[in-house]
Design an enzyme around this catalytic site. Structure first.
Site, PDB file in Angstrom:
ATOM      1  N   TYR A   1       9.805  55.247   9.927  1.00  0.00           N
ATOM      2  CA  TYR A   1      10.289  56.057   8.509  1.00  0.00           C
ATOM      3  C   TYR A   1      10.764  56.593   8.038  1.00  0.00           C
ATOM      4  O   TYR A   1      12.034  57.074   9.036  1.00  0.00           O
ATOM      5  CB  TYR A   1       8.320  55.615   7.918  1.00  0.00           C
TER       6      TYR A   1
ATOM      7  N   ARG B   1      19.033  54.883  -5.477  1.00  0.00           N
ATOM      8  CA  ARG B   1      18.190  55.827  -4.734  1.00  0.00           C
ATOM      9  C   ARG B   1      17.566  55.563  -3.506  1.00  0.00           C
ATOM     10  O   ARG B   1      16.687  55.733  -4.027  1.00  0.00           O
ATOM     11  CB  ARG B   1      17.745  56.247  -5.860  1.00  0.00           C
TER      12      ARG B   1
ATOM     13  N   LYS C   1       9.299  50.243   4.309  1.00  0.00           N
ATOM     14  CA  LYS C   1       7.936  50.424   3.813  1.00  0.00           C
ATOM     15  C   LYS C   1       6.496  49.263   4.575  1.00  0.00           C
ATOM     16  O   LYS C   1       5.508  49.720   4.536  1.00  0.00           O
ATOM     17  CB  LYS C   1       7.927  50.231   2.132  1.00  0.00           C
TER      18      LYS C   1
ATOM     19  N   GLU D   1      10.703  50.062  -5.224  1.00  0.00           N
ATOM     20  CA  GLU D   1      10.671  51.827  -4.586  1.00  0.00           C
ATOM     21  C   GLU D   1      12.336  51.806  -4.542  1.00  0.00           C
ATOM     22  O   GLU D   1      13.138  50.542  -4.640  1.00  0.00           O
ATOM     23  CB  GLU D   1      10.877  50.593  -2.970  1.00  0.00           C
ATOM     24  N   ASP D   2      12.358  52.911  -4.616  1.00  0.00           N
ATOM     25  CA  ASP D   2      14.414  53.619  -4.503  1.00  0.00           C
ATOM     26  C   ASP D   2      15.041  53.169  -5.285  1.00  0.00           C
ATOM     27  O   ASP D   2      16.052  52.982  -5.136  1.00  0.00           O
ATOM     28  CB  ASP D   2      14.717  53.728  -3.201  1.00  0.00           C
TER      29      ASP D   2
ATOM     30  N   ASP E   1       6.212  52.508  -6.484  1.00  0.00           N
ATOM     31  CA  ASP E   1       5.560  53.582  -5.002  1.00  0.00           C
ATOM     32  C   ASP E   1       6.386  54.992  -5.454  1.00  0.00           C
ATOM     33  O   ASP E   1       5.691  55.862  -5.788  1.00  0.00           O
ATOM     34  CB  ASP E   1       6.246  53.246  -3.997  1.00  0.00           C
ATOM     35  N   ASP E   2       7.374  55.189  -6.356  1.00  0.00           N
ATOM     36  CA  ASP E   2       7.992  56.388  -6.571  1.00  0.00           C
ATOM     37  C   ASP E   2       7.317  57.165  -7.402  1.00  0.00           C
ATOM     38  O   ASP E   2       7.064  58.936  -7.295  1.00  0.00           O
ATOM     39  CB  ASP E   2       9.507  56.539  -6.291  1.00  0.00           C
TER      40      ASP E   2
ATOM     41  N   ASN F   1      13.387  63.631   0.351  1.00  0.00           N
ATOM     42  CA  ASN F   1      13.286  63.229   1.801  1.00  0.00           C
ATOM     43  C   ASN F   1      14.608  62.333   1.600  1.00  0.00           C
ATOM     44  O   ASN F   1      15.501  62.622   0.817  1.00  0.00           O
ATOM     45  CB  ASN F   1      12.438  61.437   1.815  1.00  0.00           C
TER      46      ASN F   1
HETATM   47  N1  LIG Z   1       7.447  62.611  -0.434  1.00  0.00           N
HETATM   48  C1  LIG Z   1       7.472  61.128  -1.439  1.00  0.00           C
HETATM   49  O1  LIG Z   1       5.871  60.654  -1.317  1.00  0.00           O
HETATM   50  C2  LIG Z   1       8.696  60.809  -1.649  1.00  0.00           C
HETATM   51  C3  LIG Z   1       9.977  61.178  -2.043  1.00  0.00           C
HETATM   52  N2  LIG Z   1      10.546  61.615  -3.162  1.00  0.00           N
HETATM   53  C4  LIG Z   1      12.056  62.139  -3.365  1.00  0.00           C
HETATM   54  O2  LIG Z   1      12.355  62.148  -4.236  1.00  0.00           O
HETATM   55  C5  LIG Z   1      13.343  62.988  -4.673  1.00  0.00           C
HETATM   56  C6  LIG Z   1      13.624  62.758  -5.894  1.00  0.00           C
HETATM   57  O3  LIG Z   1      13.022  61.204  -6.773  1.00  0.00           O
HETATM   58  P1  LIG Z   1      13.220  60.448  -7.705  1.00  0.00           P
HETATM   59  O4  LIG Z   1      12.436  61.387  -8.414  1.00  0.00           O
HETATM   60  O5  LIG Z   1      12.694  59.086  -7.641  1.00  0.00           O
HETATM   61  O6  LIG Z   1      14.667  60.837  -7.828  1.00  0.00           O
HETATM   62  P2  LIG Z   1      15.255  60.946  -9.625  1.00  0.00           P
HETATM   63  O7  LIG Z   1      16.949  60.829  -9.156  1.00  0.00           O
HETATM   64  O8  LIG Z   1      14.380  60.250 -10.354  1.00  0.00           O
HETATM   65  O9  LIG Z   1      15.171  62.788  -9.864  1.00  0.00           O
HETATM   66  C7  LIG Z   1      16.040  63.661  -9.622  1.00  0.00           C
HETATM   67  C8  LIG Z   1      15.274  65.568 -10.366  1.00  0.00           C
HETATM   68  O10 LIG Z   1      15.990  66.083  -9.765  1.00  0.00           O
HETATM   69  C9  LIG Z   1      16.482  66.179 -10.798  1.00  0.00           C
HETATM   70  N3  LIG Z   1      17.908  67.446 -10.284  1.00  0.00           N
HETATM   71  C10 LIG Z   1      18.629  66.750  -9.052  1.00  0.00           C
HETATM   72  N4  LIG Z   1      20.109  67.978  -8.662  1.00  0.00           N
HETATM   73  C11 LIG Z   1      18.915  69.380  -8.823  1.00  0.00           C
HETATM   74  C12 LIG Z   1      19.180  70.303  -8.468  1.00  0.00           C
HETATM   75  N5  LIG Z   1      20.303  70.915  -7.730  1.00  0.00           N
HETATM   76  N6  LIG Z   1      18.864  71.457  -9.027  1.00  0.00           N
HETATM   77  C13 LIG Z   1      17.824  70.918  -9.990  1.00  0.00           C
HETATM   78  N7  LIG Z   1      17.159  69.897 -10.345  1.00  0.00           N
HETATM   79  C14 LIG Z   1      17.807  68.796  -9.634  1.00  0.00           C
HETATM   80  C15 LIG Z   1      17.362  65.551 -11.675  1.00  0.00           C
HETATM   81  O11 LIG Z   1      17.526  66.520 -12.929  1.00  0.00           O
HETATM   82  P3  LIG Z   1      18.908  65.120 -14.080  1.00  0.00           P
HETATM   83  O12 LIG Z   1      17.318  64.992 -14.442  1.00  0.00           O
HETATM   84  O13 LIG Z   1      19.141  66.293 -14.894  1.00  0.00           O
HETATM   85  O14 LIG Z   1      19.702  64.472 -13.011  1.00  0.00           O
HETATM   86  C16 LIG Z   1      16.607  64.859 -11.416  1.00  0.00           C
HETATM   87  O15 LIG Z   1      15.686  65.455 -12.310  1.00  0.00           O
HETATM   88  C17 LIG Z   1      14.453  62.638  -3.221  1.00  0.00           C
HETATM   89  O16 LIG Z   1      13.932  63.146  -2.122  1.00  0.00           O
HETATM   90  C18 LIG Z   1      12.887  61.479  -2.585  1.00  0.00           C
HETATM   91  O17 LIG Z   1      12.717  60.968  -1.077  1.00  0.00           O
HETATM   92  C19 LIG Z   1      10.427  60.413  -3.876  1.00  0.00           C
HETATM   93  C20 LIG Z   1       9.202  59.413  -4.099  1.00  0.00           C
HETATM   94  C21 LIG Z   1       8.131  59.805  -3.054  1.00  0.00           C
HETATM   95  C1  LIG Z   2       9.133  57.899   0.092  1.00  0.00           C
HETATM   96  C2  LIG Z   2       9.616  57.482  -1.038  1.00  0.00           C
HETATM   97  O1  LIG Z   2       9.008  57.235  -1.210  1.00  0.00           O
HETATM   98  C3  LIG Z   2      10.669  58.325  -0.990  1.00  0.00           C
HETATM   99  O2  LIG Z   2      11.541  59.652  -1.152  1.00  0.00           O
HETATM  100  O3  LIG Z   2      11.658  57.456  -1.857  1.00  0.00           O
HETATM  101 MG   LIG Z   3      11.005  55.723  -2.471  1.00  0.00          MG
END
Ligand SMILES: NC(=O)C1=CN([C@@H]2O[C@H](COP(=O)(O)OP(=O)(O)OC[C@H]3O[C@@H](n4cnc5c(N)ncnc54)[C@H](OP(=O)(O)O)[C@@H]3O)[C@@H](O)[C@H]2O)C=CC1
Ligand SMILES: CC(=O)C(=O)O
Ligand SMILES: [Mg+2]
Length: 620
Positions: free
Chosen positions: A168, A221, A239, A311-312, A334-335, A476
């Site tokens: 993972y 993503r 997963k 997912e993603d 999941d996200d 991540n």
């Molecule tokens: N720990 C866990 O269980 C999980 C972790 N994650 C992680 O979270 C991260 C984001 O995932 P997700 O929400 O799906 O992604 P999205 O693409 O949906 O969202 C990313 C967000 O970050 C913003 N962003 C990007 N670059 C910057 C920056 N330099 N400064 C400020 N804001 C910024 C984007 O802004 P804008 O909208 O303006 O483009 C957007 O709002 C990934 O790395 C993923 O691996 C996700 C799910 C679960």
């Molecule tokens: C953990 C997870 O689902 C992610 O980083 O997208």
């Molecule tokens: Mg994910």
């Protein structure tokens, strides 16, 4: 009538193999005795019994097999000899006894030594630990999964803290980046635009029929690594291996799927070894039609109760797909939802360390996409339920920063729909440090996918505002983490309560050891999915996410708190998953969403009894 026809087919099959030699006679005996045991039911009937979308019967003898409980190693026919060794579901390698080797035509195909499953595990862990490169460990684990499924899951379950980072995050991220080079045998289904109009046929090519959980991605993503196209397959595969290891869903009931609509990743498109469609991503109607066909085909093939985990996906599709299918299918993102549930659990647990109620805190997110707004919405919902305040009010304690700065009302018109509820009255603020100083949050959550964004100044500002700043760097893999555990503890002078999406080792600061927790949706989705499956739940409701969250928070012990942990260690994850599953199922029964009746009295015990355990069976 159907059962009678199938019984005849089996009888005919016995007749045909009966024409041949000693081995076939043996097969005939086994088939006949199995046939009798089945009391007139064929394997096909048993597959039916396993239930289109949601049955819990153990067709393959995967559950709780033990030395004294003999089972038949079914494949399409009875597997024996070389074929048996090549069949990952039934292969036991050197653990086949002399009697089994004799009875199943294995003599000479294996060296003479006989290893117990424990000794096999010890040997493999030793070999894995000798690999210094994480990707080599990943590949060794994938090889094992293809060779001996039970041993793979035994390793994963018994060594979960050590092997989770291998199968993972973070290693799965690198595996996806290099998936083209490491792809060997099918681990799931690839459905591309080329299959438009025949997705149902493609689903039928998968050898298992009783699917209970599908994890699907379109690869746009992948973690915080961006668009990896078809190579995102590593994510559904990873997963689903956690669904089995952590949540006890049987491997045969899990189906990883990658939808390939092209990629906008120029590097991949130019790579002669890229394994996906060599075109830019399809969008709009073309994308929506393929997804619609996929969703209908899944329901048609596996029934109403198959769980589809998105997912993603990139956020421009993720929110829309969830909104579109949450009323017609058993879907879960999941996200957005799993992450929300796990983070809410950590926050509730953290209240023991930082004090107050959720409503007393102020939350600031870096990143306003799926994870950020998903978490924000569940926190607001929980506070609303606890305080009876309307959601519009409870949202006001939560602020988000995106790539353009703090989300404020003056930006409302240009914001994507999922950001609009968070556009509160405030002066525009361009960057995170300014937002921390202006909002004075007690909790800082990173969901930006961009590493190193919680700078020394940001953490110091959090530490100057709060006695115990709560800092979650969720992005991540490790390379994208907003800060490291060491940075969080050092820059806050040991006062931060810290957890991250990918694991970090304990940190020593000023003579004290700090153990960072892992805030990852892997805590939630396996138990959540098990709860849905075992109760035959037909739709996901937000209250089920809250139930999962509550169950996870309740598993944090005083001993964990004493170490500054806001999540229980992964070592107890199967027990944790059983509690999550039970709480989710209880809520589903309460809401009238569960279809498996009557409701089992003790849902925790029932959840445990439904869980796959990777013990070898003995073969007659
Ligand atoms: N720990 C866990 O269980 C999980 C972790 N994650 C992680 O979270 C991260 C984001 O995932 P997700 O929400 O799906 O992604 P999205 O693409 O949906 O969202 C990313 C967000 O970050 C913003 N962003 C990007 N670059 C910057 C920056 N330099 N400064 C400020 N804001 C910024 C984007 O802004 P804008 O909208 O303006 O483009 C957007 O709002 C990934 O790395 C993923 O691996 C996700 C799910 C679960
Ligand atoms: C953990 C997870 O689902 C992610 O980083 O997208
Ligand atoms: Mg994910």
């Amino acid at each position: 009538m159907l059962a009678f026809k199938r019984a005849n087919i089996l009888r005919q099959a016995i007749g045909v193999v009966g024409l041949y030699g000693r081995r076939e006679r043996k097969i005939r005996v086994v088939m006949e005795s199995t046939f009798k045991e089945m009391n007139g039911e064929s394997v096909l009937d048993l597959e039916d019994k396993a239930g289109v979308g949601g049955g819990v019967e153990d067709v393959y003898g995967e559950d709780r097999a033990s030395e004294d409980q003999a089972i038949t190693p079914w494949t399409v026919s009875v597997a024996s000899g070389y074929t048996l060794l090549r069949d990952p579901r039934h292969n036991k390698g050197l653990a086949f006894t002399d009697k089994e080797r004799d009875a199943h035509y294995l003599t000479g195909l294996l060296p003479p030594a006989l290893f117990s499953q424990d000794l096999q595990e010890k040997r493999l862990m030793k070999i894995l630990r000798e690999y210094k490169v994480p990707l080599q460990r990943y590949m060794a684990m994938m090889d094992l999964q293809e060779r001996n499924e039970k041993l793979f899951y035994k390793l994963l379950i018994d060594n979960v803290e050590e092997l989770l980072p291998v199968v993972y995050t973070p290693t799965v991220g690198e595996a996806c980046q290099k998936y083209g080079s490491i792809f060997r045998r099918p681990q799931g289904l690839f459905i591309s635009l080329k299959e438009k109009g025949k997705i149902l046929e493609v689903l039928k090519n998968w050898p298992e029929k009783s699917i209970q959980v599908i994890v699907v991605t379109d690869g746009e993503r992948i973690l915080g690594l961006g668009d990896l196209g078809c190579q995102g397959m590593g994510i559904p595969v990873g997963k689903l291996s956690l669904y089995t290891a952590l949540g006890g869903v049987r491997p045969s009931a899990c189906l990883p799927i990658t939808i390939d609509v092209g990629t906008n990743n120029k590097k991949l498109l130019e790579d002669e070894f890229y394994i996906g469609l060599r075109q830019n991503r399809a969008t709009g109607k073309e994308y929506a039609e393929l997804m619609e066909e996929f969703m209908s085909a899944v329901k048609q093939n596996y029934g109403e109760k198959v769980l589809i985990q998105f997912e993603d996906f990139a956020n421009h599709n993720a929110f829309e797909l969830l909104a579109k299918y949450r009323t017609t299918h058993l879907v879960f993102n999941d996200d957005i939802q799993g992450t929300a549930s796990v983070v809410l659990a950590g926050l509730v647990a953290a209240l023991k360390l930082v004090g107050g109620t959720l409503a007393d805190h102020t939350f600031l997110f870096l990143g306003a996409g799926e994870a950020g707004t998903g978490i924000a919405e569940l926190i607001a919902l929980e506070i609303s339920k606890k305080t009876n305040a309307p959601l519009e009010e409870t949202r006001k304690k939560i602020w988000l920063v995106d790539s353009k700065g703090l989300i404020v009302s003056s930006r409302k018109e240009s914001l994507q729909h999922f950001k609009k509820p968070w556009a509160h009255e405030h002066e525009p603020v361009k960057e995170l440090l300014g937002a921390v100083k202006a909002i004075k949050p007690t909790v800082l959550i990173g969901t930006s996918g961009v590493g190193k964004t919680f700078t020394k100044e940001v953490i110091e500002a959090m530490a100057s505002i709060n006695e115990k700043p709560l800092i979650l760097a969720l992005s991540n893999p490790t390379s994208q983490s907003e800060c490291t555990a060491e940075e969080a503890y050092t820059w806050s002078e040991g006062r931060a309560i810290f957890a991250s999406g990918s694991p970090f080792d304990p940190v020593e600061f000023n003579g004290k050891v700090f153990v960072p927790g892992q805030a990852n949706n892997a805590y939630i989705f396996p138990g959540f999915g098990l709860g849905l499956i075992m109760s035959g739940t037909i739709r996901v409701h937000d209250d089920l996410l809250l139930a999962a969250s509550e169950a996870l928070a309740a598993q944090v012990t005083e001993e964990n708190y004493a170490k500054g942990l806001i999540y229980p260690p992964f070592t107890n994850i199967r027990k944790i998953s059983a509690h999550i599953a039970a709480n989710v199922a209880a809520k589903a029964y309460e809401l009238g969403l569960a279809s498996h009746l009557p409701r089992p009295k003790d849902l925790v015990k029932y959840a445990e009894s439904c869980m796959y355990t990777p013990v070898y069976g003995s073969y007659r």
